[in-house]
Design a protein around this motif. Structure first.
Motif, PDB file in Angstrom:
ATOM      1  N   ILE A 122     -15.215 -11.218 -13.980  1.00 63.84           N
ATOM      2  CA  ILE A 122     -15.507 -10.478 -12.694  1.00 63.84           C
ATOM      3  C   ILE A 122     -14.215 -10.493 -12.004  1.00 63.84           C
ATOM      4  O   ILE A 122     -14.034  -9.504 -11.266  1.00 63.84           O
ATOM      5  N   ALA A 123     -13.123 -11.294 -12.322  1.00 66.75           N
ATOM      6  CA  ALA A 123     -11.779 -11.121 -11.727  1.00 66.75           C
ATOM      7  C   ALA A 123     -11.401  -9.854 -12.004  1.00 66.75           C
ATOM      8  O   ALA A 123     -10.609  -9.093 -11.370  1.00 66.75           O
ATOM      9  N   GLU A 124     -11.536  -9.398 -13.555  1.00 69.55           N
ATOM     10  CA  GLU A 124     -10.889  -8.263 -13.859  1.00 69.55           C
ATOM     11  C   GLU A 124     -11.480  -6.902 -13.346  1.00 69.55           C
ATOM     12  O   GLU A 124     -10.890  -5.994 -12.733  1.00 69.55           O
ATOM     13  N   LYS A 125     -12.666  -7.059 -13.028  1.00 65.75           N
ATOM     14  CA  LYS A 125     -13.647  -5.870 -12.493  1.00 65.75           C
ATOM     15  C   LYS A 125     -13.094  -5.855 -11.182  1.00 65.75           C
ATOM     16  O   LYS A 125     -13.179  -4.920 -10.583  1.00 65.75           O
ATOM     17  N   LEU A 126     -12.827  -6.932 -10.208  1.00 63.81           N
ATOM     18  CA  LEU A 126     -12.356  -6.902  -8.702  1.00 63.81           C
ATOM     19  C   LEU A 126     -11.472  -6.070  -8.822  1.00 63.81           C
ATOM     20  O   LEU A 126     -10.863  -5.328  -7.671  1.00 63.81           O
ATOM     21  N   GLU A 127     -10.279  -6.624  -9.480  1.00 64.25           N
ATOM     22  CA  GLU A 127      -8.918  -6.083  -9.880  1.00 64.25           C
ATOM     23  C   GLU A 127      -8.888  -4.708 -10.000  1.00 64.25           C
ATOM     24  O   GLU A 127      -8.144  -3.714  -9.445  1.00 64.25           O
ATOM     25  N   ASP A 128      -9.747  -4.065 -10.923  1.00 61.92           N
ATOM     26  CA  ASP A 128      -9.742  -2.625 -11.105  1.00 61.92           C
ATOM     27  C   ASP A 128     -10.487  -1.689  -9.940  1.00 61.92           C
ATOM     28  O   ASP A 128      -9.943  -0.826  -9.482  1.00 61.92           O
ATOM     29  N   ASP A 129     -11.350  -2.525  -9.087  1.00 65.78           N
ATOM     30  CA  ASP A 129     -11.994  -1.832  -7.915  1.00 65.78           C
ATOM     31  C   ASP A 129     -11.005  -1.878  -6.726  1.00 65.78           C
ATOM     32  O   ASP A 129     -10.656  -0.792  -6.115  1.00 65.78           O
ATOM     33  N   MET A 130     -10.129  -2.797  -6.727  1.00 62.97           N
ATOM     34  CA  MET A 130      -9.041  -2.961  -5.771  1.00 62.97           C
ATOM     35  C   MET A 130      -7.841  -1.794  -6.013  1.00 62.97           C
ATOM     36  O   MET A 130      -7.326  -1.090  -5.173  1.00 62.97           O
ATOM     37  N   GLU A 131      -7.781  -1.524  -7.356  1.00 66.40           N
ATOM     38  CA  GLU A 131      -6.673  -0.399  -7.537  1.00 66.40           C
ATOM     39  C   GLU A 131      -7.392   0.951  -7.171  1.00 66.40           C
ATOM     40  O   GLU A 131      -6.506   1.729  -6.744  1.00 66.40           O
ATOM     41  N   ASP A 132      -8.401   1.168  -7.314  1.00 65.82           N
ATOM     42  CA  ASP A 132      -9.313   2.414  -6.792  1.00 65.82           C
ATOM     43  C   ASP A 132      -8.919   2.482  -5.479  1.00 65.82           C
ATOM     44  O   ASP A 132      -8.931   3.593  -4.846  1.00 65.82           O
ATOM     45  N   LEU A 133      -9.115   1.384  -4.713  1.00 64.32           N
ATOM     46  CA  LEU A 133      -9.275   1.372  -3.253  1.00 64.32           C
ATOM     47  C   LEU A 133      -7.795   1.718  -2.771  1.00 64.32           C
ATOM     48  O   LEU A 133      -7.776   2.230  -1.565  1.00 64.32           O
ATOM     49  N   SER A 134      -6.837   1.485  -3.577  1.00 67.93           N
ATOM     50  CA  SER A 134      -5.449   1.517  -2.935  1.00 67.93           C
ATOM     51  C   SER A 134      -4.932   3.138  -2.724  1.00 67.93           C
ATOM     52  O   SER A 134      -3.878   2.984  -2.052  1.00 67.93           O
ATOM     53  N   GLU A 135      -5.529   3.885  -3.360  1.00 67.93           N
ATOM     54  CA  GLU A 135      -5.191   5.141  -3.341  1.00 67.93           C
ATOM     55  C   GLU A 135      -5.734   6.044  -2.072  1.00 67.93           C
ATOM     56  O   GLU A 135      -7.081   5.757  -1.810  1.00 67.93           O
ATOM     57  N   ILE A 136      -5.043   6.816  -1.309  1.00 68.98           N
ATOM     58  CA  ILE A 136      -5.544   7.133  -0.123  1.00 68.98           C
ATOM     59  C   ILE A 136      -6.110   8.935  -0.320  1.00 68.98           C
ATOM     60  O   ILE A 136      -5.317   9.390  -1.295  1.00 68.98           O
ATOM     61  N   ASN A 137      -7.072   9.068   0.121  1.00 72.28           N
ATOM     62  CA  ASN A 137      -7.821  10.387  -0.071  1.00 72.28           C
ATOM     63  C   ASN A 137      -6.953  11.410   0.850  1.00 72.28           C
ATOM     64  O   ASN A 137      -7.476  11.523   2.128  1.00 72.28           O
ATOM     65  N   LEU A 138      -6.196  12.456   0.554  1.00 70.99           N
ATOM     66  CA  LEU A 138      -5.506  13.383   1.315  1.00 70.99           C
ATOM     67  C   LEU A 138      -6.473  14.636   1.862  1.00 70.99           C
ATOM     68  O   LEU A 138      -6.077  15.493   2.869  1.00 70.99           O
ATOM     69  N   THR A 139      -7.501  14.783   1.264  1.00 69.65           N
ATOM     70  CA  THR A 139      -8.226  16.168   1.541  1.00 69.65           C
ATOM     71  C   THR A 139      -8.454  16.363   2.898  1.00 69.65           C
ATOM     72  O   THR A 139      -8.467  17.081   3.518  1.00 69.65           O
ATOM     73  N   PRO A 140      -9.339  15.449   3.465  1.00 69.20           N
ATOM     74  CA  PRO A 140      -9.843  15.205   4.659  1.00 69.20           C
ATOM     75  C   PRO A 140      -8.508  15.390   5.940  1.00 69.20           C
ATOM     76  O   PRO A 140      -8.559  16.393   6.704  1.00 69.20           O
ATOM     77  N   PHE A 141      -7.491  14.855   5.430  1.00 65.85           N
ATOM     78  CA  PHE A 141      -6.232  14.831   6.324  1.00 65.85           C
ATOM     79  C   PHE A 141      -5.885  16.444   6.177  1.00 65.85           C
ATOM     80  O   PHE A 141      -5.533  17.130   7.408  1.00 65.85           O
ATOM     81  N   ILE A 142      -5.738  17.206   4.981  1.00 68.38           N
ATOM     82  CA  ILE A 142      -5.126  18.406   4.937  1.00 68.38           C
ATOM     83  C   ILE A 142      -6.168  19.371   5.812  1.00 68.38           C
ATOM     84  O   ILE A 142      -5.553  20.219   6.335  1.00 68.38           O
ATOM     85  N   ASP A 143      -7.339  19.197   5.605  1.00 74.16           N
ATOM     86  CA  ASP A 143      -8.325  19.964   6.272  1.00 74.16           C
ATOM     87  C   ASP A 143      -8.202  19.970   7.733  1.00 74.16           C
ATOM     88  O   ASP A 143      -8.156  21.056   8.306  1.00 74.16           O
ATOM     89  N   VAL A 144      -7.821  18.726   8.323  1.00 67.78           N
ATOM     90  CA  VAL A 144      -7.681  18.574   9.667  1.00 67.78           C
ATOM     91  C   VAL A 144      -6.402  19.338  10.271  1.00 67.78           C
ATOM     92  O   VAL A 144      -6.442  19.873  11.119  1.00 67.78           O
ATOM     93  N   ILE A 145      -5.390  19.288   9.420  1.00 69.61           N
ATOM     94  CA  ILE A 145      -3.959  19.717   9.692  1.00 69.61           C
ATOM     95  C   ILE A 145      -4.188  21.209   9.668  1.00 69.61           C
ATOM     96  O   ILE A 145      -3.723  21.948  10.541  1.00 69.61           O
TER      97      ILE A 145
END
Length: 138
Positions: free
Chosen positions: A3-26
């Motif tokens: 479970i600890a390893e799975k939580l660690e993998d999920d945390m890595e995925d959440l650390s990336e920022i999705n820039l697509t909505p930001f670019i659309d707004v700009i």
């Protein structure tokens, strides 16, 4: 996998920022500012002062027609090839330095080159060729 390893993998995925909505707004904001800047520059109210100078009237170009028999027509006047320079100089005061050259489609290339040579000898370097548009070919 624990479970600890799975939580660690999920945390890595959440650390990336999705820039697509930001670019659309700009991009949307950029378009809005471009349209707003254009309309504000065009719609300025200016009370212009009057002027006593004459209105500038752009003179018409001189038309030179080369007929099928090789004769020249400057404006509406038939001119001999030897008198082309004098005829162009006579109408120069009422027109600008541009020449529109109209040639019959049955002319040879040499006839058009002779016309260009005569125009160049008369001191004209801005010569435009006039053709028929697509809708006029019927």
């Amino acid at each position: 996998m624990g479970i600890a390893e799975k939580l660690e993998d999920d945390m890595e995925d959440l650390s990336e920022i999705n820039l697509t909505p930001f670019i659309d707004v700009i991009l949307v904001l950029l378009i809005i500012f471009m349209v707003a800047a254009q309309t504000s520059a065009v719609s300025q109210d200016v009370n212009l002062p009057s002027s006593k100078a004459d209105t500038l009237i752009k003179p018409k170009p001189i038309t030179v027609t080369v007929k099928a028999n090789g004769s020249f027509v400057v404006g509406n006047h038939i001119v001999a090839p030897s008198g082309l320079r004098e005829a162009l100089l006579a109408v120069h005061a009422m027109h600008d330095d541009r020449i529109l050259l109209l040639g019959d489609q049955t002319l040879t290339y040499q006839s058009l080159m002779d016309a260009f040579d005569a125009l160049r000898a008369a001191g004209y370097s801005q010569v435009g060729l006039v053709g028929r548009g697509a809708q006029q070919t019927k």
